[in-house]
Design a protein around this motif. Structure first.
Motif, PDB file in Angstrom:
ATOM      1  N   GLU A  13       0.642  -1.331  -0.137  1.00  0.00           N
ATOM      2  CA  GLU A  13      -0.022  -0.029  -0.071  1.00  0.00           C
ATOM      3  C   GLU A  13       0.850   1.245  -0.065  1.00  0.00           C
ATOM      4  O   GLU A  13       0.667   2.102  -0.652  1.00  0.00           O
ATOM      5  CB  GLU A  13      -1.111   0.134   1.275  1.00  0.00           C
ATOM      6  CG  GLU A  13      -2.084  -1.028   1.007  1.00  0.00           C
ATOM      7  CD  GLU A  13      -2.857  -0.990   0.018  1.00  0.00           C
ATOM      8  OE1 GLU A  13      -3.635   0.099  -0.112  1.00  0.00           O
ATOM      9  OE2 GLU A  13      -3.086  -1.967  -0.813  1.00  0.00           O
ATOM     10  N   SER A  47     -13.601  -2.475   0.192  1.00  0.00           N
ATOM     11  CA  SER A  47     -12.631  -2.517   1.215  1.00  0.00           C
ATOM     12  C   SER A  47     -13.490  -2.876   2.503  1.00  0.00           C
ATOM     13  O   SER A  47     -12.825  -3.521   3.368  1.00  0.00           O
ATOM     14  CB  SER A  47     -11.864  -1.144   1.501  1.00  0.00           C
ATOM     15  OG  SER A  47     -12.868  -0.241   1.795  1.00  0.00           O
ATOM     16  N   ASN A  74     -12.427  -6.130   5.122  1.00  0.00           N
ATOM     17  CA  ASN A  74     -12.588  -5.979   6.474  1.00  0.00           C
ATOM     18  C   ASN A  74     -13.491  -6.733   7.154  1.00  0.00           C
ATOM     19  O   ASN A  74     -13.050  -7.495   8.161  1.00  0.00           O
ATOM     20  CB  ASN A  74     -12.789  -4.563   6.891  1.00  0.00           C
ATOM     21  CG  ASN A  74     -11.604  -3.616   6.272  1.00  0.00           C
ATOM     22  OD1 ASN A  74     -10.576  -3.946   6.196  1.00  0.00           O
ATOM     23  ND2 ASN A  74     -11.952  -2.463   6.102  1.00  0.00           N
ATOM     24  N   LEU A 101      -8.184  -2.593  11.765  1.00  0.00           N
ATOM     25  CA  LEU A 101      -7.852  -1.202  11.822  1.00  0.00           C
ATOM     26  C   LEU A 101      -6.541  -0.591  11.125  1.00  0.00           C
ATOM     27  O   LEU A 101      -6.872   0.541  10.428  1.00  0.00           O
ATOM     28  CB  LEU A 101      -7.351  -0.948  13.589  1.00  0.00           C
ATOM     29  CG  LEU A 101      -7.611   0.243  14.001  1.00  0.00           C
ATOM     30  CD1 LEU A 101      -9.168   0.750  13.971  1.00  0.00           C
ATOM     31  CD2 LEU A 101      -7.145   0.454  15.594  1.00  0.00           C
ATOM     32  N   THR A 102      -5.565  -1.330  10.694  1.00  0.00           N
ATOM     33  CA  THR A 102      -4.965  -0.829   9.673  1.00  0.00           C
ATOM     34  C   THR A 102      -5.440  -0.921   8.441  1.00  0.00           C
ATOM     35  O   THR A 102      -5.104   0.260   7.541  1.00  0.00           O
ATOM     36  CB  THR A 102      -3.445  -2.088  10.000  1.00  0.00           C
ATOM     37  OG1 THR A 102      -3.200  -2.286  11.098  1.00  0.00           O
ATOM     38  CG2 THR A 102      -2.455  -1.492   8.935  1.00  0.00           C
ATOM     39  N   ILE A 135      -8.202  -0.191   7.659  1.00  0.00           N
ATOM     40  CA  ILE A 135      -9.302   0.670   7.490  1.00  0.00           C
ATOM     41  C   ILE A 135      -8.690   2.225   7.377  1.00  0.00           C
ATOM     42  O   ILE A 135      -9.088   2.796   6.439  1.00  0.00           O
ATOM     43  CB  ILE A 135     -10.036   0.909   8.883  1.00  0.00           C
ATOM     44  CG1 ILE A 135     -11.286  -0.264   8.801  1.00  0.00           C
ATOM     45  CG2 ILE A 135     -10.841   2.028   9.199  1.00  0.00           C
ATOM     46  CD1 ILE A 135     -12.137  -0.376  10.285  1.00  0.00           C
ATOM     47  N   VAL A 136      -7.487   2.221   7.906  1.00  0.00           N
ATOM     48  CA  VAL A 136      -6.862   3.283   7.990  1.00  0.00           C
ATOM     49  C   VAL A 136      -6.307   3.676   6.432  1.00  0.00           C
ATOM     50  O   VAL A 136      -6.227   4.546   5.740  1.00  0.00           O
ATOM     51  CB  VAL A 136      -5.478   3.447   8.999  1.00  0.00           C
ATOM     52  CG1 VAL A 136      -4.578   4.517   8.397  1.00  0.00           C
ATOM     53  CG2 VAL A 136      -6.133   3.712  10.465  1.00  0.00           C
ATOM     54  N   ILE A 137      -5.783   2.475   5.901  1.00  0.00           N
ATOM     55  CA  ILE A 137      -4.970   2.629   4.511  1.00  0.00           C
ATOM     56  C   ILE A 137      -6.207   2.601   3.611  1.00  0.00           C
ATOM     57  O   ILE A 137      -6.255   3.882   2.763  1.00  0.00           O
ATOM     58  CB  ILE A 137      -4.464   1.186   4.357  1.00  0.00           C
ATOM     59  CG1 ILE A 137      -3.222   1.062   5.174  1.00  0.00           C
ATOM     60  CG2 ILE A 137      -4.287   1.091   2.800  1.00  0.00           C
ATOM     61  CD1 ILE A 137      -2.611  -0.201   4.963  1.00  0.00           C
ATOM     62  N   SER A 138      -7.416   2.054   3.674  1.00  0.00           N
ATOM     63  CA  SER A 138      -8.593   2.193   2.619  1.00  0.00           C
ATOM     64  C   SER A 138      -9.113   3.677   2.759  1.00  0.00           C
ATOM     65  O   SER A 138      -9.222   4.292   1.790  1.00  0.00           O
ATOM     66  CB  SER A 138      -9.521   1.077   2.971  1.00  0.00           C
ATOM     67  OG  SER A 138     -10.387   1.415   4.163  1.00  0.00           O
ATOM     68  N   PHE A 139      -9.002   4.256   4.089  1.00  0.00           N
ATOM     69  CA  PHE A 139      -9.527   5.605   4.224  1.00  0.00           C
ATOM     70  C   PHE A 139      -8.755   6.652   3.195  1.00  0.00           C
ATOM     71  O   PHE A 139      -9.051   7.290   2.457  1.00  0.00           O
ATOM     72  CB  PHE A 139      -9.375   6.092   5.498  1.00  0.00           C
ATOM     73  CG  PHE A 139      -9.826   7.518   5.893  1.00  0.00           C
ATOM     74  CD1 PHE A 139     -11.064   8.116   5.601  1.00  0.00           C
ATOM     75  CD2 PHE A 139      -8.675   8.381   5.950  1.00  0.00           C
ATOM     76  CE1 PHE A 139     -11.200   9.369   6.013  1.00  0.00           C
ATOM     77  CE2 PHE A 139      -8.850   9.726   6.265  1.00  0.00           C
ATOM     78  CZ  PHE A 139     -10.269  10.256   6.066  1.00  0.00           C
ATOM     79  N   GLY A 140      -7.331   6.385   3.323  1.00  0.00           N
ATOM     80  CA  GLY A 140      -6.348   7.427   2.687  1.00  0.00           C
ATOM     81  C   GLY A 140      -6.418   6.860   1.176  1.00  0.00           C
ATOM     82  O   GLY A 140      -6.663   7.954   0.330  1.00  0.00           O
TER      83      GLY A 140
END
Lengths: 537, 115
Positions: free
Chosen positions: A137, B36, B40, B78-79, B81-86
């Motif tokens: 990523e 995503s 999850n 959690l990881t 989610i953060v990545i998919s948010f960005g």
């Protein structure tokens, strides 16, 4: 703690951070970028040296013992890949000095380039599947922005396909990781190797297919490659070059890693499929290249076609099980990757010089470049190497692959590889005739600025890479020996397992116990993992 | 419960793929978001839905009260989610810029770089 393993990730990240802070001073950024890339190359040479001298290196990040923490591992294959990443990083950083426009520099070109390198090195060095996802990523986000930086229409259109398909691949990756965790209760690759042995073959094969799709999209294999030729020719040439050299190869690296370490339970199915994919990737890629008349599009399709060769070595490895031929096939694959990264980046960089001189990438607008002998020779060396003419590196790469195919009596794939290499030569000849040999078009349609000069600094990375191609070709023996060593480490994972997990008998027993527990009830196993956390320091 | 969540995750995957195959840019981005989420939820479900104590070691003890729930899937999610948010934020801006550059939200009009 073995700092040498962490440095290839830390140096680019630190460079990116400092370069972001100094974004108002593009001149400073440029030199920082160069310095960071040079340091990365230095460290990667030291790493390869150390791994060759002292065997596989591993470091447990945060001092959490494997398999609970994240492990960074460098075996020879990973170290070779990191070295290639450092080499490409430096070449492209030098090339960028004079080819990236002011606007892109101000908007963070150099920080992004180094974040990309950090992601690539992280993916090569990690020993944990979820961590691999994270590095993928990091690499992807940096590549998204590098691809779209500048915001031209073609860039945006290409980026939509690139972004969509790569995000799809990430989602599949996550799902595959989830299933693997559910079945085994671990994500450490060495630990997975032990535990997958007791998992039913049906489950492992299913997960293997999910990983094949994930990494297949990243590596641009047939039929998942369509994002590549739609996007690689749109950004500035320095960006194209680093993408062409490194990104798809990270996918190939991941494929080789999981299909040598994790998924060898049913090679008759998985690796036969890989062999078919290899053949079809070669053919579709090269046919696509023949149909193109734009410098970088031709090269983009050749990336696809060449990926097929690398997968072919991997497939032959699995099909010939644990014979010496298997190591030979895999060594051929590794040699091919090394050769391909150097040559392909170089060809893209040459296309950038042609663009500076003629203001176009369209072959019909190019021409007359043969009047510059230096440039012509610097194109011919990588082009002929790509097609596989002796004594250049591509010849030995293809020779060893075809030997491996003959050794395993897979004559069809050998025939495909030979035909495709002939068609590659045709395609390179097409570029040669159109861009170099034919007279320069006089009017140039009146729109493209024809310049007499290109910046001499551009020649530095191009000639350095051409020289490396020549050197790999001329010293094919030692380089191939190195590849064989790397392949043997992949074939016999005991060294890898010991480096990651330690070699105490207690460890071994615990892994077997865990594997049984996870087989009987996945959720019970994952609960059970925790009480042992008392093992932590 | 696992069965229900598995069906929900499967449904999300199906919806995501359907939306991504549409020609509209907006549907494409909604498809990416759902994708995503589906991944999850899959991690969450496959990680095991155990009703148990939080895996926290109380003061003065050597291990938590058994049985404990596995915290790792949630850390992974959690990881992710953060990545998919960005990534989603980037994708939204990209699609908006593409819409401005092309003047249409029809993916079939964005084929100039195709071959």
């Amino acid at each position: 703690m073995n700092t040498l393993l962490v440095l290839p990730i830390l140096i680019p990240l630190a460079t990116a951070t400092v370069a972001t802070l100094s974004w108002r001073k593009p001149a400073l950024d440029r030199w920082l970028g160069l310095l960071g890339a040079a340091a990365l190359l230095g460290v990667s040479i030291a790493l390869l040296w150390r791994v060759r001298a002292e065997g596989i290196q591993a470091v447990q990040v945060g001092a959490w013992p494997a398999p609970y923490g994240i492990t960074l591992v460098a075996d020879l294959f990973a170290a070779i890949m990191v070295l290639l990443a450092g080499l490409m990083g430096l070449s492209v950083a030098v090339y960028s000095l004079v080819s990236i426009d002011r606007g892109r520099e101000v908007f963070g070109y150099y920080p992004l380039l180094h974040v990309l390198l950090a992601g690539v090195c992280g993916a090569f060095l990690t020993g944990d599947l979820f961590n691999l996802y994270v590095w993928f990523e990091v690499m992807l986000i940096a590549s998204f922005v590098l691809l779209t930086l500048g915001g031209e229409r073609a860039q945006l259109e290409g980026a939509i396909k690139y972004v969509t398909l790569n995000l799809l691949s990430s989602a599949v990756f996550l799902t595959a990781v989830a299933i693997l965790y559910g079945v085994t209760g671990t994500l450490n690759m060495a630990d997975l190797h032990n535990k997958l042995a007791t998992v039913p073959a049906g489950v492992t094969t299913t997960v293997a297919m999910l990983f094949l799709i994930t990494f297949g999209i990243k590596a641009a294999v047939f039929p998942l490659f369509f994002w590549l030729p739609a996007s690689y020719h749109t950004p500035p040439v320095a960006v194209s070059a680093i993408f062409a050299g490194l990104l798809t190869k990270v996918g190939v690296y991941a494929l080789i890693r999981v299909f040598t370490l994790l998924f060898l339970q049913n090679p008759a199915y998985t690796h036969t499929l890989l062999l078919w994919i290899a053949g079809l990737t070669m053919i579709t890629g090269v046919l696509g290249a023949i149909a193109q008349h734009e410098f970088r599009r031709v090269l983009s399709f050749h990336i696809v076609s060449q990926i097929g060769y690398m997968i072919m070595g991997l497939a032959l490895f699995g099909l010939s099980a644990s014979t010496p031929l298997a190591a030979f096939s895999l060594a051929a694959s590794i040699f091919y990757i090394a050769h391909h990264i150097v040559v392909k980046t170089n060809l893209f960089l040459v296309s950038g010089i042609a663009h500076q001189l003629r203001g176009s990438y369209e072959l019909k607008d190019l021409g007359g470049l043969a009047s510059r002998p230096a440039l012509a020779i610097l194109f011919l060396v990588p082009a002929l190497s790509l097609a596989g003419l002796p004594p250049l590196s591509g010849f030995f790469a293809k020779l060893s692959l075809i030997q491996a195919a003959f050794g395993g009596r897979y004559f069809a794939i050998a025939a495909v590889a030979l035909t495709v290499s002939l068609l590659t030569l045709y395609s390179m000849t097409k570029i040669w005739i159109e861009a170099f040999w034919k007279p320069a078009p006089s009017a140039n349609n009146g729109q493209n600025a024809v310049r007499d000069k290109y910046h001499p600094v551009l020649l530095v990375p191009v000639s350095a890479l051409a020289l490396i191609t020549l050197l790999i070709g001329l010293s094919a023996g030692p380089v191939f020996d190195l590849s064989v060593e790397a392949a043997q480490q992949l074939q016999d994972p005991r060294g890898y397992l010991t480096a990651v997990l330690g070699e105490t008998a207690e460890n071994q027993k615990r892994f077997e116990h865990d594997a049984r527990a996870s087989l009987s009830s996945p959720s019970a196993a994952s609960v059970e993992v925790w009480p042992r956390a008392g093992d932590r320091p | 419960m696992e069965t229900v969540l598995a069906v929900v995750a499967g449904g999300l995957f199906a919806a995501a793929f359907y939306l991504m195959l549409r020609r509209s840019l907006v549907k494409l981005v909604i498809g990416l978001v759902l994708l995503s989420h589906a991944a999850n939820l899959a991690i969450f479900t496959i990680g095991g839905l155990t009703r148990a104590n939080a895996p926290i070691v109380a003061l003065g003890k050597m291990q938590p009260d058994l049985p404990t729930a596995d915290p790792l899937p949630q850390a992974l999610i959690l990881t992710a989610i953060v990545i998919s948010f960005g990534v989603t934020a980037f994708a939204v801006v990209l699609l908006q810029r593409a819409y401005q550059a092309v003047g249409s939200d029809d993916l079939d009009k964005m084929n100039t770089t195709d071959t």
